[in-house]
Design a protein around this motif. Structure first.
Motif, short mmCIF file in Angstrom:
data_model
loop_
_atom_site.label_atom_id
_atom_site.label_comp_id
_atom_site.label_asym_id
_atom_site.label_seq_id
_atom_site.Cartn_x
_atom_site.Cartn_y
_atom_site.Cartn_z
N SER A 65 0.82 -1.24 0.17
CA SER A 65 -0.06 0.18 -0.13
C SER A 65 0.81 1.26 -0.05
CB SER A 65 -0.94 -0.06 1.19
OG SER A 65 -1.79 -1.15 1.33
N GLN A 66 0.37 2.22 -0.48
CA GLN A 66 1.08 3.45 -0.81
C GLN A 66 0.41 4.83 -0.49
OE1 GLN A 66 4.32 3.65 -2.09
NE2 GLN A 66 4.38 1.24 -2.13
N ASN A 67 1.18 5.64 0.43
CA ASN A 67 0.51 6.96 1.04
C ASN A 67 -0.35 7.74 -0.28
OD1 ASN A 67 1.12 6.58 3.61
ND2 ASN A 67 3.11 7.42 3.37
N ALA A 68 -1.36 8.11 0.01
CA ALA A 68 -2.07 9.09 -1.31
C ALA A 68 -2.26 8.36 -2.60
CB ALA A 68 -1.50 10.41 -0.96
N GLN A 69 -2.24 6.81 -2.53
CA GLN A 69 -2.34 6.27 -3.76
C GLN A 69 -3.45 5.13 -3.74
OE1 GLN A 69 1.23 5.35 -6.05
NE2 GLN A 69 2.37 6.85 -4.85
N HIS A 70 -3.18 4.36 -2.77
CA HIS A 70 -3.95 3.04 -2.78
C HIS A 70 -3.62 2.17 -1.66
CE1 HIS A 70 -0.82 1.55 -5.59
NE2 HIS A 70 -0.46 0.86 -4.53
N ALA A 71 -4.52 1.47 -1.26
CA ALA A 71 -4.45 0.09 -0.39
C ALA A 71 -4.24 -0.83 -1.33
CB ALA A 71 -5.46 0.06 0.50
N ASP A 72 -3.23 -1.88 -1.35
CA ASP A 72 -3.09 -2.74 -2.05
C ASP A 72 -3.03 -4.34 -1.09
OD1 ASP A 72 -1.28 -3.50 -4.82
OD2 ASP A 72 -1.04 -5.06 -3.29
N TYR A 73 -4.01 -4.96 -1.73
CA TYR A 73 -4.58 -6.22 -1.19
C TYR A 73 -4.08 -7.48 -1.85
CZ TYR A 73 -7.48 -3.17 1.45
OH TYR A 73 -7.99 -2.17 2.18
N SER A 74 -3.25 -8.32 -1.23
CA SER A 74 -2.83 -9.72 -1.73
C SER A 74 -3.24 -10.83 -0.73
CB SER A 74 -1.05 -9.43 -1.75
OG SER A 74 -0.67 -10.90 -2.32
N VAL A 75 -3.98 -11.68 -1.34
CA VAL A 75 -4.66 -12.56 -0.54
C VAL A 75 -4.36 -14.01 -1.25
CG1 VAL A 75 -6.74 -13.57 0.75
CG2 VAL A 75 -6.34 -11.04 0.45
N THR A 76 -3.78 -14.91 -0.66
CA THR A 76 -3.68 -16.45 -1.07
C THR A 76 -4.47 -17.57 -0.10
OG1 THR A 76 -1.64 -15.81 -1.44
CG2 THR A 76 -2.16 -18.28 -1.64
N ILE A 77 -5.41 -18.11 -0.88
CA ILE A 77 -6.38 -18.88 -0.27
C ILE A 77 -6.05 -20.49 -0.73
CG2 ILE A 77 -8.76 -19.30 0.11
CD1 ILE A 77 -9.37 -16.38 -0.87
N ALA A 78 -6.02 -21.39 0.19
CA ALA A 78 -5.79 -22.80 -0.10
C ALA A 78 -6.72 -23.53 0.56
CB ALA A 78 -4.48 -23.14 0.09
N ALA A 79 -7.42 -24.60 0.00
CA ALA A 79 -8.27 -25.30 0.53
C ALA A 79 -7.85 -26.85 0.09
CB ALA A 79 -9.77 -25.24 -0.04
N VAL A 80 -7.90 -27.77 1.13
CA VAL A 80 -7.56 -29.10 0.77
C VAL A 80 -8.57 -30.12 1.62
CG1 VAL A 80 -5.16 -28.58 0.77
CG2 VAL A 80 -6.02 -29.22 2.84
N ALA A 81 -8.11 -31.59 0.90
CA ALA A 81 -8.87 -32.64 1.57
C ALA A 81 -7.67 -33.77 1.68
CB ALA A 81 -9.91 -33.25 0.66
N VAL A 82 -7.53 -33.94 3.08
CA VAL A 82 -6.28 -34.93 3.35
C VAL A 82 -6.70 -36.07 3.95
CG1 VAL A 82 -4.76 -33.05 3.70
CG2 VAL A 82 -5.84 -33.89 5.75
N ASP A 83 -6.28 -37.37 3.60
CA ASP A 83 -6.70 -38.68 4.41
C ASP A 83 -5.95 -38.56 5.67
OD1 ASP A 83 -3.85 -39.38 4.00
OD2 ASP A 83 -4.39 -40.58 2.29
N GLY A 84 -6.38 -39.97 6.11
CA GLY A 84 -5.82 -40.15 7.75
C GLY A 84 -4.33 -40.14 8.03
N ASP A 85 -3.65 -40.35 6.88
CA ASP A 85 -2.05 -40.39 6.91
C ASP A 85 -1.45 -38.81 6.63
OD1 ASP A 85 -1.92 -43.02 7.45
OD2 ASP A 85 -2.18 -43.43 5.27
N GLY A 86 -2.73 -37.96 6.25
CA GLY A 86 -1.91 -36.72 6.08
C GLY A 86 -1.49 -36.47 4.66
N VAL A 87 -2.05 -37.14 3.86
CA VAL A 87 -1.80 -36.90 2.33
C VAL A 87 -2.68 -36.18 1.83
CG1 VAL A 87 -1.47 -38.44 0.05
CG2 VAL A 87 -0.57 -39.28 2.33
#
Length: 348
Positions: A65-87
């Motif tokens: 983000s920069q003064n008197a310019q903009h708010a800059d947003y960077s968002v990373t999102i991850a979704a997983v399904a794992v088994d009983g062994d953590g795989v």
């Protein structure tokens, strides 16, 4: 009857940008005993070899983000399904990259009502090929990493995916993924490490829905700071046919404040936790008088819709966006319309 009436009279708190998943704790539950027992009982998956755990991770920053310019947003999102062994058996990676512009008079100049799409939703319009000369667009590179992560544990992924500079170390992965992957790998690993049993089974399909907006942004005045605000709500859902087999909802509220000269007054290097990560620190109980915190209410809704179809979720009785169903309203006093919108997006 008195207990049910008490629950229905809980304070009605607005859900800011609601769209966002978990396990509810009813240590102070004033609800009927049968409802309390139902909400507390987790899926019995200890001896179920077909059970999958689902996880979500959100990593957000505003440091560009920069003064008197903009708010800059960077968002990373991850979704997983794992088994009983953590795989990791299924993986989805997405992100949000947007700005809210404001000038040296502290006036917001962006169209705050414009749609905020994720990087996957933008597809080729994200512009890495058109403007950056890349061979593959962001969504294609994220998908390549998601495929690479499938079949590995979080530790195996972190050990093999990237080099010391954060770029792909595996030649096959590097052939498609040329962007820095360190934050994406971190998000996938966090999602896998935090995954919990919520009812998903092998053969179910993993989905991720994200709904974002910046419409809560405001200009500064001589007496009041301005706020550039991103609200991103997300749901990780597994489906068995048309039935929700598990659900997890979370939400991110990222703010950059500035004064009437456009100078940023907030710490843009500070971590930005989600509402679930904040827990009681989000403040609905401490400052709003609620009986249950946001994360508990999101979890209650997630448990309520598990086992239901889209039409059943869409058809939940509501009044002005609030739950009209007595059992649901006993523990979810915030608006549920945003939660419903997330589910609808997954099924769209």
């Amino acid at each position: 009857m008195r207990l049910r009436l008490f629950c229905l009279l809980l304070p009605l708190l607005l859900l800011s940008g609601c769209s966002g998943t978990t396990v509810v704790y009813y240590d102070e539950c004033n609800c009927p005993e049968e409802n309390q027992q139902q909400a507390q009982t987790p899926p019995d998956t200890d001896n179920d070899k077909n059970a999958l755990k689902t996880g979500l991770a959100v990593i957000a920053g505003v440091s560009d983000s920069q003064n008197a310019q903009h708010a800059d947003y960077s968002v990373t999102i991850a979704a997983v399904a794992v088994d009983g062994d953590g795989v990791i058996r299924q993986c989805i990676i997405d992100g949000v990259s947007t700005q809210v512009a404001f000038n040296s008079a502290g006036t917001v100049t962006s169209d705050i009502n414009a749609s905020v799409l994720t990087k996957n939703e933008l597809g080729d319009d994200y512009g890495m090929k058109a403007y950056g000369g890349a061979s593959y667009e962001w969504y294609q590179q994220a998908e390549a990493l998601a495929k690479y992560a499938t079949g590995k544990t979080a530790a195996e992924l972190q050990r093999s995916a990237i080099n010391a500079d954060g770029y792909a170390a595996d030649p096959d992965l590097a052939a498609t993924a040329t962007i820095r992957l360190d934050t994406l790998v971190q998000a996938v690993a966090q999602a896998a490490d935090s995954a919990q049993s919520r009812g998903a089974q092998a053969g179910d399909t993993l989905h991720l829905a994200v709904i974002s907006k910046v419409s809560n942004s405001t200009s500064a005045t001589p007496d009041t700071p301005g706020t550039a605000q991103l609200d991103s709500d997300m749901a990780v859902v597994t489906r068995s046919g048309d039935t929700i087999s598990s659900c997890y909802i979370d939400s991110l509220q990222a703010k950059v404040t500035f004064d009437a000269t456009g100078a940023i007054t907030s710490d843009i290097a500070a971590p930005i936790p989600t509402k679930n990560e904040l827990g009681d620190a989000y403040g609905m109980k401490a400052y709003g008088g609620a009986t249950y915190e946001w994360d508990q209410q999101a979890e209650s809704f997630s448990r309520f819709v598990t086992g239901k179809t889209l039409s059943e979720v869409a058809g939940l009785a509501t009044a002005d966006g609030y739950a009209a169903d007595a059992d649901l309203a006993a523990s979810v006093t915030i608006r549920v319309s945003g939660f419903q919108a997330l589910i609808a997006k997954i099924f769209s």
